[in-house]
Design a protein around this motif. Structure first.
Motif, PDB file in Angstrom:
ATOM      1  N   PHE A  71       7.813  80.886  74.011  1.00 17.33           N
ATOM      2  CA  PHE A  71       8.978  81.384  73.255  1.00 17.33           C
ATOM      3  C   PHE A  71       8.725  82.782  72.511  1.00 17.33           C
ATOM      4  O   PHE A  71       7.539  83.260  72.662  1.00 17.33           O
ATOM      5  CB  PHE A  71       9.258  80.288  71.975  1.00 17.33           C
ATOM      6  N   GLU A  72       9.655  83.138  71.993  1.00 14.96           N
ATOM      7  CA  GLU A  72       9.441  84.622  71.026  1.00 14.96           C
ATOM      8  C   GLU A  72      10.312  84.248  69.795  1.00 14.96           C
ATOM      9  O   GLU A  72      11.134  83.586  69.666  1.00 14.96           O
ATOM     10  CB  GLU A  72      10.255  85.612  71.920  1.00 14.96           C
ATOM     11  N   GLY A  73       9.885  85.493  68.847  1.00 16.54           N
ATOM     12  CA  GLY A  73      10.861  85.358  67.688  1.00 16.54           C
ATOM     13  C   GLY A  73      11.050  87.034  67.504  1.00 16.54           C
ATOM     14  O   GLY A  73      10.316  87.960  67.501  1.00 16.54           O
ATOM     15  N   LEU A  74      12.256  87.492  67.016  1.00 17.40           N
ATOM     16  CA  LEU A  74      12.607  88.551  66.500  1.00 17.40           C
ATOM     17  C   LEU A  74      13.847  88.302  65.410  1.00 17.40           C
ATOM     18  O   LEU A  74      14.348  87.095  65.278  1.00 17.40           O
ATOM     19  CB  LEU A  74      12.953  89.527  67.585  1.00 17.40           C
ATOM     20  N   LYS A  75      14.253  89.438  65.120  1.00 17.78           N
ATOM     21  CA  LYS A  75      15.272  89.324  64.020  1.00 17.78           C
ATOM     22  C   LYS A  75      16.388  90.160  64.240  1.00 17.78           C
ATOM     23  O   LYS A  75      16.172  91.579  64.779  1.00 17.78           O
ATOM     24  CB  LYS A  75      14.786  89.449  62.445  1.00 17.78           C
ATOM     25  N   ALA A  76      17.482  90.011  63.690  1.00 16.50           N
ATOM     26  CA  ALA A  76      18.820  90.872  63.693  1.00 16.50           C
ATOM     27  C   ALA A  76      19.232  91.136  62.203  1.00 16.50           C
ATOM     28  O   ALA A  76      18.973  90.142  61.781  1.00 16.50           O
ATOM     29  CB  ALA A  76      19.931  90.411  64.323  1.00 16.50           C
ATOM     30  N   TYR A  77      19.465  92.331  61.980  1.00 16.97           N
ATOM     31  CA  TYR A  77      19.868  92.577  60.587  1.00 16.97           C
ATOM     32  C   TYR A  77      21.283  93.447  60.529  1.00 16.97           C
ATOM     33  O   TYR A  77      21.729  93.835  61.567  1.00 16.97           O
ATOM     34  CB  TYR A  77      19.065  93.787  60.015  1.00 16.97           C
ATOM     35  N   SER A  78      21.753  93.327  59.364  1.00 25.16           N
ATOM     36  CA  SER A  78      23.261  93.936  59.156  1.00 25.16           C
ATOM     37  C   SER A  78      23.181  95.286  58.438  1.00 25.16           C
ATOM     38  O   SER A  78      22.628  95.174  57.198  1.00 25.16           O
ATOM     39  CB  SER A  78      24.431  92.892  58.475  1.00 25.16           C
ATOM     40  N   SER A  79      23.645  96.345  58.862  1.00 24.99           N
ATOM     41  CA  SER A  79      23.248  97.548  57.883  1.00 24.99           C
ATOM     42  C   SER A  79      24.836  97.499  56.982  1.00 24.99           C
ATOM     43  O   SER A  79      25.438  96.852  57.142  1.00 24.99           O
ATOM     44  CB  SER A  79      23.353  98.837  58.997  1.00 24.99           C
ATOM     45  N   LYS A  80      24.511  98.728  56.083  1.00 24.44           N
ATOM     46  CA  LYS A  80      25.433  98.906  55.211  1.00 24.44           C
ATOM     47  C   LYS A  80      26.791  99.223  55.846  1.00 24.44           C
ATOM     48  O   LYS A  80      27.939  99.009  55.392  1.00 24.44           O
ATOM     49  CB  LYS A  80      25.085  99.918  53.988  1.00 24.44           C
ATOM     50  N   GLU A  81      26.769  99.911  57.034  1.00 25.72           N
ATOM     51  CA  GLU A  81      28.084 100.203  57.931  1.00 25.72           C
ATOM     52  C   GLU A  81      28.276  99.023  58.707  1.00 25.72           C
ATOM     53  O   GLU A  81      29.356  99.057  59.358  1.00 25.72           O
ATOM     54  CB  GLU A  81      27.637 101.367  58.573  1.00 25.72           C
ATOM     55  N   ASP A  82      27.550  97.869  58.409  1.00 22.12           N
ATOM     56  CA  ASP A  82      27.962  96.536  59.374  1.00 22.12           C
ATOM     57  C   ASP A  82      27.647  96.961  60.731  1.00 22.12           C
ATOM     58  O   ASP A  82      28.074  95.997  61.585  1.00 22.12           O
ATOM     59  CB  ASP A  82      29.449  96.392  59.334  1.00 22.12           C
ATOM     60  N   ASP A  83      26.821  97.517  60.975  1.00 23.83           N
ATOM     61  CA  ASP A  83      26.041  97.772  62.448  1.00 23.83           C
ATOM     62  C   ASP A  83      25.307  96.440  62.602  1.00 23.83           C
ATOM     63  O   ASP A  83      24.381  96.213  61.630  1.00 23.83           O
ATOM     64  CB  ASP A  83      25.499  99.052  62.807  1.00 23.83           C
ATOM     65  N   ILE A  84      25.203  95.769  63.763  1.00 25.16           N
ATOM     66  CA  ILE A  84      23.992  94.926  64.289  1.00 25.16           C
ATOM     67  C   ILE A  84      22.789  95.804  64.523  1.00 25.16           C
ATOM     68  O   ILE A  84      22.831  96.436  65.628  1.00 25.16           O
ATOM     69  CB  ILE A  84      24.375  93.805  65.121  1.00 25.16           C
ATOM     70  N   LEU A  85      21.671  95.530  63.942  1.00 24.24           N
ATOM     71  CA  LEU A  85      20.243  96.164  64.103  1.00 24.24           C
ATOM     72  C   LEU A  85      19.450  95.245  64.766  1.00 24.24           C
ATOM     73  O   LEU A  85      19.209  94.106  64.155  1.00 24.24           O
ATOM     74  CB  LEU A  85      19.947  97.064  63.064  1.00 24.24           C
ATOM     75  N   LEU A  86      18.645  95.439  65.391  1.00 24.25           N
ATOM     76  CA  LEU A  86      17.387  95.000  66.248  1.00 24.25           C
ATOM     77  C   LEU A  86      16.240  95.850  65.975  1.00 24.25           C
ATOM     78  O   LEU A  86      16.264  96.972  66.080  1.00 24.25           O
ATOM     79  CB  LEU A  86      17.617  94.592  67.712  1.00 24.25           C
ATOM     80  N   PHE A  87      14.962  95.214  65.948  1.00 25.26           N
ATOM     81  CA  PHE A  87      13.910  96.055  65.735  1.00 25.26           C
ATOM     82  C   PHE A  87      12.892  95.857  67.090  1.00 25.26           C
ATOM     83  O   PHE A  87      12.586  94.610  67.263  1.00 25.26           O
ATOM     84  CB  PHE A  87      13.038  95.551  64.515  1.00 25.26           C
ATOM     85  N   ARG A  88      12.738  96.787  67.964  1.00 24.44           N
ATOM     86  CA  ARG A  88      12.085  96.699  69.018  1.00 24.44           C
ATOM     87  C   ARG A  88      12.035  95.541  70.021  1.00 24.44           C
ATOM     88  O   ARG A  88      11.131  95.075  70.473  1.00 24.44           O
ATOM     89  CB  ARG A  88      10.487  97.029  68.739  1.00 24.44           C
ATOM     90  N   PRO A  89      13.342  94.981  70.373  1.00 24.49           N
ATOM     91  CA  PRO A  89      13.674  93.909  71.185  1.00 24.49           C
ATOM     92  C   PRO A  89      13.121  93.920  72.469  1.00 24.49           C
ATOM     93  O   PRO A  89      12.845  93.157  73.006  1.00 24.49           O
ATOM     94  CB  PRO A  89      15.072  93.903  70.849  1.00 24.49           C
TER      95      PRO A  89
END
Length: 356
Positions: A71-89
């Motif tokens: 398995f893996e684990g990572l996260k998605a975030y919502s920016s102030k501009e409502d963009d969906i952001l991933l971190f080094r996916p």
């Protein structure tokens, strides 16, 4: 891939999205999930996004008997501009394939897996929480499905991605946690599966975890499996120590998970001009540094908690209290910087952030 078209079946009903203050870690899941199958001779096929639902398994499916899973684990975030952001996916998909190789599971197409993840996120984007300390946790996982009790690699597998809106991993949040140094059980040994994210590693760690919780500790600090002397990692995190201004972390040795947050922290510290060293380090050295007044901070790093300051180590019958149980300066700066990059609030000089 024998089929690269992702079929989408949308849920006819919508679940209630929890309020930020209701969020725990990994208790609630979004409306949809990604699924793909593997069979010998056909390869990975039938990729689909479907409503979140239970799965059906044959009682003789190999996952239930021999634990062939990753398995893996990572996260998605919502920016102030409502963009969906991933971190080094892309790093998560690379590591998933390293785990696959160790567990004799067929590799996935990393680019296709990221494409599927992004499509799933677009569908369930309203589930991404925006409150401080919250995010959308992403769990890609693969498990063996062949109904056969012979001890051999499975000939069929399922790859899934589920999404879960989460709050802090530890109830303490960014406040320091208490860690017990494990002296009886071991997590992994060189040549084993310690560097892979496979379920068996975590199942084998539960006894020590339960014992430590009974004593008031959040997690255990694992020592090496041969001498029970050298520090490896915390149950859900890699670990760092600040000794006389230098940051020290155990070197990767085949039994320590190659954490993506760990790598990011090392790069960030070097970017700031702070000396960071990867090497073997015994807990006796930490103990002596503590009593000499040289142990200035300790913290864990991982996707779930990001940065988790350590306020206390329990070793044998002694308690080592760090910073009067308060968050250290470097820990706080690292947390603020990394989460700021992840959420699009700070400049990303490393090119880590990916916009969906």
């Amino acid at each position: 891939m024998s089929d690269s078209t992702i079929k989408v079946i949308l849920s006819e009903t919508k679940k209630r999205i929890p309020k930020p203050e209701e969020l725990e870690f990994g208790r609630v899941f979004t409306d949809h999930m990604f699924v793909m199958d593997f069979e010998d001779g056909k390869g990975w096929h039938r990729p689909r996004i479907i409503p979140y639902q239970p799965i059906t398994l044959d009682p003789s499916a190999k996952i239930l008997h021999y634990g062939q899973s990753v398995f893996e684990g990572l996260k998605a975030y919502s920016s102030k501009e409502d963009d969906i952001l991933l971190f080094r996916p892309e790093k998560n998909m690379e590591r998933l394939n390293r785990s696959n190789d160790r567990l004799c599971i067929p590799s996935i197409d990393e680019d296709f897996a990221l494409k599927a993840l992004k499509q799933l996120l677009e569908i369930d984007k309203e589930w991404i929480p925006k409150a401080e300390g919250t995010s959308l946790y992403i769990r890609p996982f693969i498990f063996s499905t062949e109904p056969y009790l012979g001890v051999a690699p499975s000939t069929s597998y399922t790859f899934m991605i589920t999404l879960s809106p989460v709050g802090a991993y530890y109830k303490e949040g960014i406040n320091p946690v208490k860690i017990a140094v494990e002296t009886e059980f071991v997590r992994a040994v060189h040549g084993g599966t310690g560097y892979a994210k496979t379920g068996g590693n975590y199942a084998g760690s539960l006894k020590a975890q339960v014992n430590s919780e009974k004593k008031g500790y959040s997690q255990v600090l694992w020592l090496d499996g041969n001498e029970k002397k050298y520090i490896e990692e915390v149950g859900s995190m890699n670990v760092f120590f600040k000794i006389n201004g230098e940051i020290v972390t155990p070197a990767l040795n085949g039994s320590i998970l190659d954490g993506i947050t760990r790598d990011s922290i090392i790069q960030l510290l070097k970017h700031w001009g702070i000396k960071v060293t990867e090497r073997k380090i015994s807990f006796t050295e930490i103990y002596e540094a503590y009593h000499a007044g040289q142990l200035e901070e300790a913290f864990g790093t991982g996707t779930a908690a990001v940065i988790s300051p350590i306020g206390e180590f329990g070793w044998k019958e002694e308690k080592l209290i760090l910073n009067n149980g308060e968050t250290g300066e470097v820990s706080k700066r690292l947390y603020d910087t990394l989460t700021g990059i992840q959420k699009g609030e700070l400049e990303d000089p490393f090119g880590w952030r990916v916009t969906v």
